[in-house]
Design an enzyme around this catalytic site. Structure first.
Site, short mmCIF file in Angstrom:
data_model
loop_
_atom_site.label_atom_id
_atom_site.label_comp_id
_atom_site.label_asym_id
_atom_site.label_seq_id
_atom_site.Cartn_x
_atom_site.Cartn_y
_atom_site.Cartn_z
N GLY A 11 0.81 -1.21 0.00
CA GLY A 11 0.00 0.00 0.00
C GLY A 11 0.85 1.26 0.00
N GLN A 12 0.17 2.41 0.08
CA GLN A 12 0.85 3.69 -0.02
C GLN A 12 1.89 3.86 1.08
OE1 GLN A 12 -1.35 7.25 0.88
NE2 GLN A 12 -0.09 8.52 -0.43
N ASP A 53 -3.70 -12.74 4.24
CA ASP A 53 -5.09 -12.30 4.28
C ASP A 53 -5.41 -12.05 5.75
OD1 ASP A 53 -7.80 -11.94 4.33
OD2 ASP A 53 -8.27 -13.64 3.04
N TYR A 142 -15.22 4.31 7.33
CA TYR A 142 -13.78 4.40 7.57
C TYR A 142 -13.51 4.94 8.97
CZ TYR A 142 -8.94 6.06 6.96
OH TYR A 142 -7.59 6.30 7.10
N ILE A 172 -1.63 11.71 3.79
CA ILE A 172 -0.21 11.42 3.53
C ILE A 172 0.12 11.74 2.08
CG2 ILE A 172 1.57 9.65 3.57
CD1 ILE A 172 0.45 10.33 6.32
#
Length: 320
Positions: A11-12, A53, A142, A172
């Site tokens: 991910g980022q 997972d 979220y 970010i």
């Protein structure tokens, strides 16, 4: 930290955090856990990989035991805008997955880093200089998962003595990995659009101030918190951390200083606008500064200058 597992390593944040941790602790001591996204060559070639997972507790436990993991960075989540489209999946990954991580950590004696977010706040939270301890009534799935994650991590620390720690990240900004469905994504996308096309269509309105942070600081604050003396930590899950606050108009003006012919227009995304309007303008991060010495290295102007240089080099397009 001796043996570290990064969940969400493609991910980022995870893709850069994995490489930074490998640089600090040694390649063989940092396992990159990914689910679907193919790891980059740099990630794959520099150290161990495991398909993880987070909703499969048995598999997670096996990986932790096999590698002798003592620290888990749990970065698995659906980001804000995507989570609104897929709320059931957001809960399943964000909370059922976190529960599996905490249980695995409890059984194996691991420390856990859980990143919360400015999304854990809501419209009734004070928006200016948002306190460390304040009302948290988010209006997005979220945000609900982040508040729940903070409480669950705190519970495992109080009830089982588990070493859980976390920060509330602002938006970010990274020159390396593109974002993946967050409300603050525009603050990365604008640089690519500026350098490629000298124009950008912004989905948030002028005046939408949001807390932001440059990726090098985001990596440092996670690692510094996990390395901090636990006896000095009062809040644990999760610390406000802040570096800069701006709206789209201010960011566009600073980019225009580097690229005078850059132009920005607006096409407001109502969903993202509503989410942004429920988040703080800026957070009070004095608790993080006093309890473990948090201090960002990049200010707003330094971030913009560095992003212009790095994105330009990445795209092989000169902007000057």
């Amino acid at each position: 930290m001796k043996n570290i597992l990064i969940i969400g390593a493609t991910g980022q944040i995870g893709s850069e955090l994995t490489m930074e941790l490998r640089r600090r602790y040694g390649n063989d001591h940092v396992v990159a856990g990914y689910r679907n996204s193919k790891p980059s060559d740099a990630l794959a070639d520099s150290g161990p990989l495991e398909r993880v997972d987070i909703t499969n507790a048995q598999r997670l436990n096996e990986i932790v035991k096999r590698h002798g993991i003592d620290t888990i960075y749990n970065l698995a989540a659906l980001l804000s805008a995507i989570a609104e489209d897929r709320p059931q999946a957001a809960w399943h990954i964000g909370i059922n997955g976190l529960y599996n991580v905490l249980e695995t950590a409890r059984e194996n004696g691991c420390a856990v880093f859980f990143p919360s977010s400015i999304g854990s706040f809501g419209p009734s939270t004070p928006r200016v200089n948002t306190p460390q301890e304040t009302i948290q009534r988010p209006t997005t799935m979220y945000g609900v998962t982040k508040v729940t994650g903070e409480l669950l991590s705190d519970y495992y620390h109080r009830r089982f003595g588990l070493d859980t720690r976390g920060v509330r990240y602002p938006g970010i900004i990274s020159s390396v990995t593109l974002p993946g469905g967050g409300t603050t994504d525009y603050a990365v996308e604008i640089f690519y659009a500026a350098i490629k096309h000298k124009k950008f269509v912004c989905p948030l309105p002028r005046g939408a101030f949001l807390d932001m942070m440059y990726m090098p600081d985001a990596l440092n604050c996670a690692i510094d918190l996990m390395e901090a003396d636990p006896s000095k930590l009062i809040h644990r899950n999760a610390f406000n951390v802040s570096a800069m606050s701006f709206d789209p108009e201010i960011l566009a003006a600073e980019i225009k200083r580097h690229m005078p012919d850059f132009e920005m227009t607006y096409n407001i995304d109502p969903k993202k606008q509503a989410i942004a309007a429920s988040w703080p303008n800026n957070m009070d991060d004095s608790a993080a500064r006093s309890e473990w010495g948090w201090k960002p290295e990049y200010n707003f102007k330094e971030m913009v200058s560095d992003m212009m240089e790095k994105v330009s080099a990445k795209l092989a397009i000169a902007y000057k």
